[in-house]
Design a protein around this motif. Structure first.
Motif, mmCIF file in Angstrom:
data_model
loop_
_atom_site.group_PDB
_atom_site.id
_atom_site.type_symbol
_atom_site.label_atom_id
_atom_site.label_comp_id
_atom_site.label_asym_id
_atom_site.label_seq_id
_atom_site.Cartn_x
_atom_site.Cartn_y
_atom_site.Cartn_z
ATOM 1 N N UNK A 35 38.037 12.448 42.967
ATOM 2 C CA UNK A 35 37.653 13.684 42.283
ATOM 3 C C UNK A 35 36.188 13.631 41.861
ATOM 4 N N UNK A 36 35.757 12.472 41.399
ATOM 5 C CA UNK A 36 34.362 12.304 40.991
ATOM 6 C C UNK A 36 33.435 12.478 42.202
ATOM 7 N N UNK A 37 33.815 11.891 43.346
ATOM 8 C CA UNK A 37 32.982 11.945 44.545
ATOM 9 C C UNK A 37 32.898 13.346 45.142
ATOM 10 N N UNK A 38 33.949 14.125 44.967
ATOM 11 C CA UNK A 38 33.992 15.437 45.625
ATOM 12 C C UNK A 38 33.646 16.593 44.706
ATOM 13 N N UNK A 39 33.260 16.328 43.456
ATOM 14 C CA UNK A 39 32.943 17.406 42.527
ATOM 15 C C UNK A 39 31.579 18.001 42.884
ATOM 16 N N UNK A 40 31.550 19.305 43.228
ATOM 17 C CA UNK A 40 30.284 19.919 43.621
ATOM 18 C C UNK A 40 29.272 20.002 42.474
ATOM 19 N N UNK A 41 29.729 19.999 41.246
ATOM 20 C CA UNK A 41 28.833 20.100 40.093
ATOM 21 C C UNK A 41 28.607 18.755 39.419
ATOM 22 N N UNK A 42 29.236 17.729 39.940
ATOM 23 C CA UNK A 42 29.064 16.403 39.372
ATOM 24 C C UNK A 42 29.768 16.200 38.047
ATOM 25 N N UNK A 43 30.721 17.057 37.725
ATOM 26 C CA UNK A 43 31.463 16.917 36.467
ATOM 27 C C UNK A 43 32.698 16.058 36.714
ATOM 28 N N UNK A 44 32.762 14.894 36.118
ATOM 29 C CA UNK A 44 33.943 14.048 36.329
ATOM 30 C C UNK A 44 35.153 14.598 35.573
ATOM 31 N N UNK A 45 36.305 14.354 36.145
ATOM 32 C CA UNK A 45 37.561 14.670 35.485
ATOM 33 C C UNK A 45 37.935 13.438 34.681
ATOM 34 N N UNK A 46 38.263 13.624 33.422
ATOM 35 C CA UNK A 46 38.593 12.496 32.563
ATOM 36 C C UNK A 46 39.852 11.787 33.017
ATOM 37 N N UNK A 47 39.870 10.484 32.794
ATOM 38 C CA UNK A 47 41.016 9.662 33.186
ATOM 39 C C UNK A 47 42.304 10.159 32.537
ATOM 40 N N UNK A 48 42.238 10.512 31.272
ATOM 41 C CA UNK A 48 43.437 11.001 30.576
ATOM 42 C C UNK A 48 43.947 12.288 31.221
ATOM 43 N N UNK A 49 43.036 13.151 31.664
ATOM 44 C CA UNK A 49 43.439 14.396 32.332
ATOM 45 C C UNK A 49 44.142 14.104 33.649
ATOM 46 N N UNK A 50 43.630 13.104 34.369
ATOM 47 C CA UNK A 50 44.255 12.719 35.642
ATOM 48 C C UNK A 50 45.680 12.232 35.388
ATOM 49 N N UNK A 51 45.844 11.328 34.431
ATOM 50 C CA UNK A 51 47.171 10.793 34.137
ATOM 51 C C UNK A 51 48.127 11.882 33.657
ATOM 52 N N UNK A 52 47.643 12.773 32.782
ATOM 53 C CA UNK A 52 48.501 13.874 32.303
ATOM 54 C C UNK A 52 48.938 14.765 33.454
ATOM 55 N N UNK A 53 48.008 15.119 34.325
ATOM 56 C CA UNK A 53 48.335 15.987 35.455
ATOM 57 C C UNK A 53 49.332 15.314 36.399
ATOM 58 N N UNK A 54 49.129 14.030 36.670
ATOM 59 C CA UNK A 54 50.049 13.307 37.556
ATOM 60 C C UNK A 54 51.453 13.262 36.971
ATOM 61 N N UNK A 55 51.553 12.965 35.693
ATOM 62 C CA UNK A 55 52.870 12.906 35.054
ATOM 63 C C UNK A 55 53.545 14.274 35.047
ATOM 64 N N UNK A 56 52.782 15.317 34.769
ATOM 65 C CA UNK A 56 53.329 16.672 34.754
ATOM 66 C C UNK A 56 53.838 17.064 36.141
ATOM 67 N N UNK A 57 53.047 16.786 37.169
ATOM 68 C CA UNK A 57 53.456 17.107 38.537
ATOM 69 C C UNK A 57 54.661 16.283 38.960
ATOM 70 N N UNK A 58 54.719 15.045 38.500
ATOM 71 C CA UNK A 58 55.874 14.194 38.793
ATOM 72 C C UNK A 58 57.127 14.730 38.082
ATOM 73 N N UNK A 59 56.987 15.128 36.837
ATOM 74 C CA UNK A 59 58.126 15.677 36.087
ATOM 75 C C UNK A 59 58.705 16.927 36.748
ATOM 76 N N UNK A 60 57.850 17.687 37.423
ATOM 77 C CA UNK A 60 58.295 18.913 38.087
ATOM 78 C C UNK A 60 58.620 18.681 39.570
#
Length: 135
Positions: A35-60
């Motif tokens: 995600x960091x490498x492919x961000x066109x604006x160079x804005x990193x996605x926070x690690x906590x956001x990644x983990x939250x999103x993964x868990x949410x997608x897994x729960x669903x």
């Protein structure tokens, strides 16, 4: 996700787009790096956001979580129809993860389940060894 009452978010949308294009499972750190490498604006996605999103997608049931015995959870998209199913080869030297499909293996698993009088709802096969580069 919207039907379940979750709001859209740019970080989650980028994560979903990234994971949906993968041939095999990725760890949370690999996803964060990609995600960091492919961000066109160079804005990193926070690690906590990644983990939250993964868990949410897994729960669903939109992602499956794989535990390959090395203490690192990996995630890959699930097929809602349950038709696409693959297994994994993992190199014990370099950690390379290779997906594979094998219709004969699927038939054998089905036949074994029938022979043992067992209704199998899911299965995972992980073969461990050394890849060609590490041999």
């Amino acid at each position: 996700m919207q039907q379940a009452g979750h709001h859209r978010g740019a970080a989650r949308d980028r994560l979903i787009d990234l994971v949906s294009l993968q041939q095999c499972a990725l760890s949370a750190l690999e996803i964060e790096d990609a995600l960091r490498e492919t961000d066109p604006e160079g804005k990193p996605v926070g690690r906590a956001s990644v983990y939250r999103a993964l868990e949410l997608l897994h729960e669903h049931d939109l992602l499956s979580r794989l535990d390959l015995g090395d203490g690192v959870a990996r995630y890959e998209p699930t097929d809602p129809a349950g038709e696409h199913h693959h297994h994994h080869l993992i190199c014990e030297q370099c950690g390379q993860l290779v997906p594979f499909d094998d219709a004969e293996l699927e038939r054998s698993i089905h036949q074994l389940s029938e022979r043992l009088g067992f209704v199998t709802s899911a299965h995972e096969v992980t073969l461990r060894g050394n890849c060609a580069d590490c041999r």
